[in-house]
Scaffold this active site. Structure first.
Site, PDB file in Angstrom:
ATOM      1  N   CYS A 217      -9.887 -28.011 -47.054  1.00 10.60           N
ATOM      2  CA  CYS A 217      -9.871 -27.738 -45.620  1.00 10.60           C
ATOM      3  C   CYS A 217     -10.008 -26.249 -45.306  1.00 10.60           C
ATOM      4  CB  CYS A 217      -8.646 -28.375 -44.961  1.00 10.60           C
ATOM      5  SG  CYS A 217      -7.117 -27.479 -45.051  1.00 10.60           S
TER       6      CYS A 217
ATOM      7  N   CYS B 299     -12.672 -37.044 -42.418  1.00 10.30           N
ATOM      8  CA  CYS B 299     -11.546 -36.120 -42.419  1.00 10.30           C
ATOM      9  C   CYS B 299     -11.804 -35.159 -41.263  1.00 10.30           C
ATOM     10  CB  CYS B 299     -11.531 -35.396 -43.755  1.00 10.30           C
ATOM     11  SG  CYS B 299     -10.312 -34.115 -43.848  1.00 10.30           S
TER      12      CYS B 299
ATOM     13  N   GLU C  73     -14.134 -27.867 -38.834  1.00 10.90           N
ATOM     14  CA  GLU C  73     -14.881 -28.593 -39.853  1.00 10.90           C
ATOM     15  C   GLU C  73     -14.497 -30.060 -39.862  1.00 10.90           C
ATOM     16  OE1 GLU C  73     -14.355 -24.893 -42.935  1.00 10.90           O
ATOM     17  OE2 GLU C  73     -13.776 -26.902 -43.552  1.00 10.90           O
TER      18      GLU C  73
ATOM     19  N   CYS D  98       0.357 -21.763 -44.779  1.00 11.08           N
ATOM     20  CA  CYS D  98       0.504 -22.163 -46.189  1.00 11.08           C
ATOM     21  C   CYS D  98      -0.431 -21.277 -47.021  1.00 11.08           C
ATOM     22  CB  CYS D  98       0.154 -23.636 -46.378  1.00 11.08           C
ATOM     23  SG  CYS D  98       1.129 -24.715 -45.304  1.00 11.08           S
TER      24      CYS D  98
ATOM     25  N   CYS E 213      -3.852 -22.506 -48.689  1.00 10.66           N
ATOM     26  CA  CYS E 213      -4.782 -23.249 -47.843  1.00 10.66           C
ATOM     27  C   CYS E 213      -5.752 -22.301 -47.127  1.00 10.66           C
ATOM     28  CB  CYS E 213      -3.976 -24.063 -46.835  1.00 10.66           C
ATOM     29  SG  CYS E 213      -4.975 -24.798 -45.529  1.00 10.66           S
TER      30      CYS E 213
HETATM   31  N1  SAH Z   1      -1.844 -29.476 -41.664  1.00 13.74           N
HETATM   32  C1  SAH Z   1      -1.739 -30.776 -42.205  1.00 13.74           C
HETATM   33  C2  SAH Z   1      -3.069 -31.487 -42.388  1.00 13.74           C
HETATM   34  C3  SAH Z   1      -4.245 -30.681 -42.836  1.00 13.74           C
HETATM   35  S1  SAH Z   1      -4.186 -30.085 -44.481  1.00 13.74           S
HETATM   36  C4  SAH Z   1      -0.964 -30.725 -43.496  1.00 13.74           C
HETATM   37  O1  SAH Z   1      -0.757 -29.657 -44.024  1.00 13.74           O
HETATM   38  O2  SAH Z   1      -0.550 -31.781 -43.948  1.00 13.74           O
HETATM   39  C5  SAH Z   1      -4.565 -31.539 -45.433  1.00 13.74           C
HETATM   40  C6  SAH Z   1      -3.992 -31.530 -46.837  1.00 13.74           C
HETATM   41  O3  SAH Z   1      -4.704 -30.601 -47.666  1.00 13.74           O
HETATM   42  C7  SAH Z   1      -2.532 -31.145 -46.894  1.00 13.74           C
HETATM   43  O4  SAH Z   1      -1.843 -32.022 -47.736  1.00 13.74           O
HETATM   44  C8  SAH Z   1      -2.611 -29.747 -47.483  1.00 13.74           C
HETATM   45  O5  SAH Z   1      -1.406 -29.368 -48.076  1.00 13.74           O
HETATM   46  C9  SAH Z   1      -3.747 -29.897 -48.441  1.00 13.74           C
HETATM   47  N2  SAH Z   1      -4.352 -28.652 -48.897  1.00 13.74           N
HETATM   48  C10 SAH Z   1      -4.531 -27.516 -48.229  1.00 13.74           C
HETATM   49  N3  SAH Z   1      -5.129 -26.575 -49.005  1.00 13.74           N
HETATM   50  C11 SAH Z   1      -5.332 -27.162 -50.193  1.00 13.74           C
HETATM   51  C12 SAH Z   1      -5.906 -26.720 -51.421  1.00 13.74           C
HETATM   52  N4  SAH Z   1      -6.385 -25.483 -51.552  1.00 13.74           N
HETATM   53  N5  SAH Z   1      -5.947 -27.580 -52.456  1.00 13.74           N
HETATM   54  C13 SAH Z   1      -5.473 -28.844 -52.328  1.00 13.74           C
HETATM   55  N6  SAH Z   1      -4.921 -29.329 -51.212  1.00 13.74           N
HETATM   56  C14 SAH Z   1      -4.839 -28.489 -50.142  1.00 13.74           C
HETATM   57 FE1  SF4 Z   2      -0.610 -25.639 -44.090  1.00 14.19          FE
HETATM   58 FE2  SF4 Z   2      -3.277 -25.665 -44.147  1.00 14.19          FE
HETATM   59 FE3  SF4 Z   2      -1.947 -27.849 -43.312  1.00 14.19          FE
HETATM   60 FE4  SF4 Z   2      -2.021 -25.628 -41.846  1.00 14.19          FE
HETATM   61  S1  SF4 Z   2      -3.768 -26.895 -42.383  1.00 14.19           S
HETATM   62  S2  SF4 Z   2      -0.213 -26.848 -42.287  1.00 14.19           S
HETATM   63  S3  SF4 Z   2      -1.933 -24.017 -43.362  1.00 14.19           S
HETATM   64  S4  SF4 Z   2      -1.908 -26.966 -45.361  1.00 14.19           S
END
Ligand code: SAH
Ligand code: SF4
Length: 350
Positions: free
Chosen positions: A339, A108, A95, A119, A122
Site C-alpha cells: 500500500c 483493494c 491507489e 506505521c 508502511c
Molecule cells: N490502515 C489499515 C488498512 C490499510 S494497510 C491498517 O493498517 O490495517 C493494509 C495492511 O497492509 C495492514 O495490515 C498493514 O499493516 C499492511 N502493510 C503496510 N505496509 C506493509 C508492508 N510494507 N509490508 C507488508 N504489509 C504492510
Molecule cells: Fe499504518 Fe499504513 Fe495502515 Fe496507515 S495505512 S494505519 S500507516 S499500515
C-alpha cells in the site's frame, strides 16, 4: 473543494430522489440514474440514453461523474495483479489494486489519501496524512474496476479496505460507502465479501461491533509485545495490545464473527518462534484467523521480509496451538503493490 460540483457518487438514493423532485422530475427518473450508476457503471450522464436530453444536460451541469483520473497502471509479470494510481479532483493521489485469485476478483481500495497513523514499515504511513476520501470517492474506485471487468463479462467479487489510509479514521464516510456497495438497490455486493482492516482504533472497533454488520474485520497486529509494536506503530502507545485484544474479544462476542489478525513478518524483528508462541498465547480462545505476510520492503524502512523457511516455522507454531493460519504470498511485489508504494514513487518523481 468548494469550487467543484457535487460528486454524483456522494449521493444516497434518497438524495438523488430529492434532487429529481426539486427539478420537477418523477421518482422513476432518479431510479434510472441510480441503476445506471451502480449496475451499468456509467461515467457520464450522456451514457444514460433512456433519459430525455434536457435531463441529461441538467445532470451534467449539476454533478461530476468522474471522481478519479487513472494516472498510471502497472501489471505484475504474471498478469494477476493490476495496480492503478488515481488522481483525485483536487490533485491528491490514491491507489487501488485488482487481484485475480482463481475465480475471485478482489479489489483493494483506499479510504484516505495518505495516512496519519505513521506505521514505520508502511509506504502510506511514510507519506503522512493528506485527506479523507468522501464516500463517493471510495465507491468510485469500485465502479472503475467494475466497469473494466464488465468489458470481459466479469465482476468484482470481493473488496478489502487495505489500500491507502486508516478506514476507522474516516469511519462515517467508509461506512456510508460500504452500505451503498452492499445495498442490493445499489452495487449489491454481499457484506461477507467485504473486509475492513484497521490499525487498531479501539473506540471505533467497539462502535463497529455495536453496528453488528456482516462485514469482515481484520486487525493489523504485527506484534503482541507492546514496546515492539509501539516502536513500529505509534498508535500502540495510546491503544495498547492488551486493550486492543480486549476490544477484539468484545467484537467477537458481540457479533459472533471470526476476526482476522494481520501479521507482517519482518526479518529478525517479530518473526521468532518465541514471538509466535506469544501471539498464540495472547489470542488463545478467540474465534480468529491469522494472516501471515512477509514484509514488503519500502524505501523508508530498512528491514526485509522473513524468509520462507522461517515463515513456515512461525506458521507451524500457530498450527500446533490450533490457530487457523494462512500465508499470503507477496503478490505484485515487483509493481510495488504494497500500500502506498506507487504514490510515493510518483511524488518522488519515480
Ligand atoms: N490502515 C489499515 C488498512 C490499510 S494497510 C491498517 O493498517 O490495517 C493494509 C495492511 O497492509 C495492514 O495490515 C498493514 O499493516 C499492511 N502493510 C503496510 N505496509 C506493509 C508492508 N510494507 N509490508 C507488508 N504489509 C504492510
Ligand atoms: Fe499504518 Fe499504513 Fe495502515 Fe496507515 S495505512 S494505519 S500507516 S499500515
Amino acid at each position: 473543494m468548494t469550487d467543484l460540483k457535487p460528486l454524483i457518487y456522494d449521493l444516497r438514493q434518497e438524495d438523488l430522489t430529492d434532487w429529481a423532485a426539486r427539478n420537477g422530475q418523477p421518482a422513476y427518473r432518479a431510479q434510472q440514474v441510480w441503476k445506471a450508476i451502480y449496475q451499468r457503471f456509467i461515467q457520464s450522464a450522456d451514457e444514460i440514453t433512456t433519459l430525455p436530453k434536457d435531463l441529461r444536460e441538467t445532470l451534467t451541469e449539476s454533478f461530476d461523474f468522474v471522481a478519479l483520473d487513472p494516472v498510471r497502471s502497472l501489471e505484475s509479470a504474471d498478469g494477476q495483479t493490476v495496480k492503478t494510481l488515481f488522481k483525485l479532483r483536487d490533485g491528491q493521489f490514491i491507489e487501488a489494486v485488482l487481484m485475480y485469485y482463481d475465480e475471485r476478483r478482489t479489489l483493494c481500495i483506499s479510504s484516505q489519501s495518505g495516512c496519519g497513523m505513521g506505521c514505520t514499515f508502511c509506504a502510506t504511513g511514510q507519506m503522512g496524512f493528506r485527506r479523507n476520501l468522501s464516500s463517493g470517492e471510495i465507491i468510485a474506485q469500485v465502479l472503475y474496476y467494475a466497469r473494466l471487468l464488465a468489458e470481459s463479462d466479469e465482476q468484482v467479487t470481493n473488496i478489502v479496505m487495505m489500500g491507502m489510509g486508516e478506514p476507522f479514521h474516516n469511519f462515517d464516510n467508509v461506512m456510508a460507502a460500504l452500505n451503498r456497495l452492499n445495498d442490493p438497490e445499489a452495487f449489491g455486493l454481499g457484506a461477507r465479501r467485504i473486509t475492513l482492516s484497521t490499525v487498531g482504533l479501539i473506540p471505533k472497533i467497539r462502535q463497529f461491533a455495536d453496528l453488528n454488520t456482516q462485514y469482515n474485520l481484520a486487525i493489523s497486529l504485527h506484534s503482541v509485545d507492546n514496546d515492539l509494536r509501539a516502536s513500529m506503530m505509534p498508535v500502540s502507545k495510546k491503544y495498547t495490545v492488551d486493550k486492543l485484544l480486549e476490544a477484539c474479544r468484545y467484537y467477537v462476542e458481540k457479533t459472533n464473527r471470526r476476526i482476522t489478525f494481520e501479521y507482517a513478518l519482518i526479518d529478525g524483528v517479530n518473526d521468532s518462534t518465541a514471538a509466535a508462541e506469544a501471539l498464540a498465547k495472547a489470542i488463545r480462545g478467540m474465534i480468529c484467523h491469522v494472516n501471515l505476510i512477509p514484509l514488503n520492503p519500502t524505501r523508508g524502512f530498512a528491514k526485509n521480509g522473513t524468509r520462507a523457511d522461517q515463515v513456515s516455522a512461525f506458521a507451524q507454531v500457530l498450527e500446533r496451538h490450533h490457530i487457523p493460519v494462512t500465508v499470503r504470498m507477496r503478490r505484485g511485489i515487483e509493481i510495488g503493490a504494497g500500500c502506498g508504494q506507487l504514490a510515493t514513487e510518483v511524488e518522488n518523481g519515480g
